[in-house]
Design an enzyme around this catalytic site. Sequence first.
Site, mmCIF file in Angstrom:
data_model
loop_
_atom_site.group_PDB
_atom_site.id
_atom_site.type_symbol
_atom_site.label_atom_id
_atom_site.label_comp_id
_atom_site.label_asym_id
_atom_site.label_seq_id
_atom_site.Cartn_x
_atom_site.Cartn_y
_atom_site.Cartn_z
ATOM 1 C CG ASP A 75 -2.097 0.943 1.090
ATOM 2 O OD1 ASP A 75 -3.214 0.452 0.803
ATOM 3 O OD2 ASP A 75 -1.931 2.178 1.219
ATOM 4 C CE LYS A 155 -12.469 -0.060 -3.322
ATOM 5 N NZ LYS A 155 -13.275 -0.345 -2.143
HETATM 6 N N1 SAM Z 1 -8.499 -3.880 1.452
HETATM 7 C C1 SAM Z 1 -8.074 -2.983 2.508
HETATM 8 C C2 SAM Z 1 -8.439 -3.630 3.823
HETATM 9 O O1 SAM Z 1 -9.171 -4.599 3.797
HETATM 10 O O2 SAM Z 1 -7.957 -3.178 4.869
HETATM 11 C C3 SAM Z 1 -8.716 -1.608 2.364
HETATM 12 C C4 SAM Z 1 -8.167 -0.834 1.208
HETATM 13 S S1 SAM Z 1 -8.629 0.864 1.228
HETATM 14 C C5 SAM Z 1 -10.311 0.790 0.785
HETATM 15 C C6 SAM Z 1 -7.894 1.491 -0.219
HETATM 16 C C7 SAM Z 1 -6.389 1.619 -0.142
HETATM 17 O O3 SAM Z 1 -5.899 1.930 -1.445
HETATM 18 C C8 SAM Z 1 -5.884 2.743 0.753
HETATM 19 O O4 SAM Z 1 -5.186 2.202 1.850
HETATM 20 C C9 SAM Z 1 -4.946 3.551 -0.149
HETATM 21 O O5 SAM Z 1 -3.762 3.981 0.497
HETATM 22 C C10 SAM Z 1 -4.620 2.531 -1.237
HETATM 23 N N2 SAM Z 1 -4.106 3.126 -2.471
HETATM 24 C C11 SAM Z 1 -4.667 4.116 -3.211
HETATM 25 N N3 SAM Z 1 -3.867 4.404 -4.263
HETATM 26 C C12 SAM Z 1 -2.780 3.564 -4.188
HETATM 27 C C13 SAM Z 1 -1.595 3.387 -4.981
HETATM 28 N N4 SAM Z 1 -1.375 4.150 -6.069
HETATM 29 N N5 SAM Z 1 -0.695 2.456 -4.626
HETATM 30 C C14 SAM Z 1 -0.906 1.700 -3.492
HETATM 31 N N6 SAM Z 1 -1.995 1.836 -2.698
HETATM 32 C C15 SAM Z 1 -2.924 2.755 -3.047
#
Ligand code: SAM
Length: 290
Positions: A75, A155
């Site tokens: 992440d 997603k």
């Molecule tokens: N599946 C996770 C859980 O069950 O705990 C929740 C994920 S949360 C809805 C979405 C995540 O996408 C965030 O933590 C955000 O930091 C990450 N994210 C967004 N853009 C990203 C990128 N370019 N590279 C890595 N992570 C990213």
Amino acid sequence: MGKSSKDKRDAYYRLAKEQGYRARSAYKLLQLNETFNLLSFSTPARVLDLCAAPGSWSQVLSRTLPPGSKIVALDLQPMTAIAGVVTLQADITHPSTLPLIAQHLEGKADLVICDGAPDVTGLHDLDEYVQSSLLLSALNLAACALRPGGSFVAKVFRGRDVDVLFAQLRCVFERVTCAKPRSSRASSIEAFVVCERYAPPDGWSPGLEKPLDWGVPTHGGAVAREVAAFVACGDLEAADSDATSRLPEVNVDGRKRESIDPVQPPTAPPYKRAVEMRKALGSGVAAVGK
Ligand code: SAM
């Protein structure tokens, strides 16, 4: 909003805390698994969890996969450690992330999952665009990391052109389904693409030098579209994630119900700085008002 009112408003938020999950998203993966059997491996598996913080999907993986499985989670945000999971801080849109994954996965993945979401603005067209760019990055990483026959779950926001996205995914997977778990709010445009049986076309080898993109021109020059089957996942009798529920008298462990703290507060959430700035601004205004 207090802890209790959030408990009441969201049955999955409450359940996540009771069952030790860091986020309510855990139930989305569990319900996808109920329908698609994504996590039933008879031998140790290799799974890549993209955009994994705070880590509830990785917790589901570590509780479900056979012993000896390799789980790599990454992440943009730092993640608190989870037993049996390699956690990395990296950006899925950056080319340096692929070698990092290869180094830690030590072989091809059986499954790649991505729950990535940008910070939504509320402008639906913009949010959909940014979300689909993130999905495209995840797909390109998955194409390089997966073994033939492997699966990819990600997603999506179901916008106007989601059928173009399904058509692109169908170029490299035998079956593509659009799935909506019961724990994903019906009022949200969020859904998940479940792509089964990775089958890269003959003569095409995945690589970030020539990534897949969303334009899938047909011979006539028009962009190909595909209507994917839509499947609702999870027990339809299970809690409605849009509803305000009556709080049960007892927790799942049978003890008298009381509101409990979240399992793992976010380590460095993007909103933290905004809250600090608002506080600083608030105290500045108060000082001027004196
Ligand atoms: N599946 C996770 C859980 O069950 O705990 C929740 C994920 S949360 C809805 C979405 C995540 O996408 C965030 O933590 C955000 O930091 C990450 N994210 C967004 N853009 C990203 C990128 N370019 N590279 C890595 N992570 C990213």
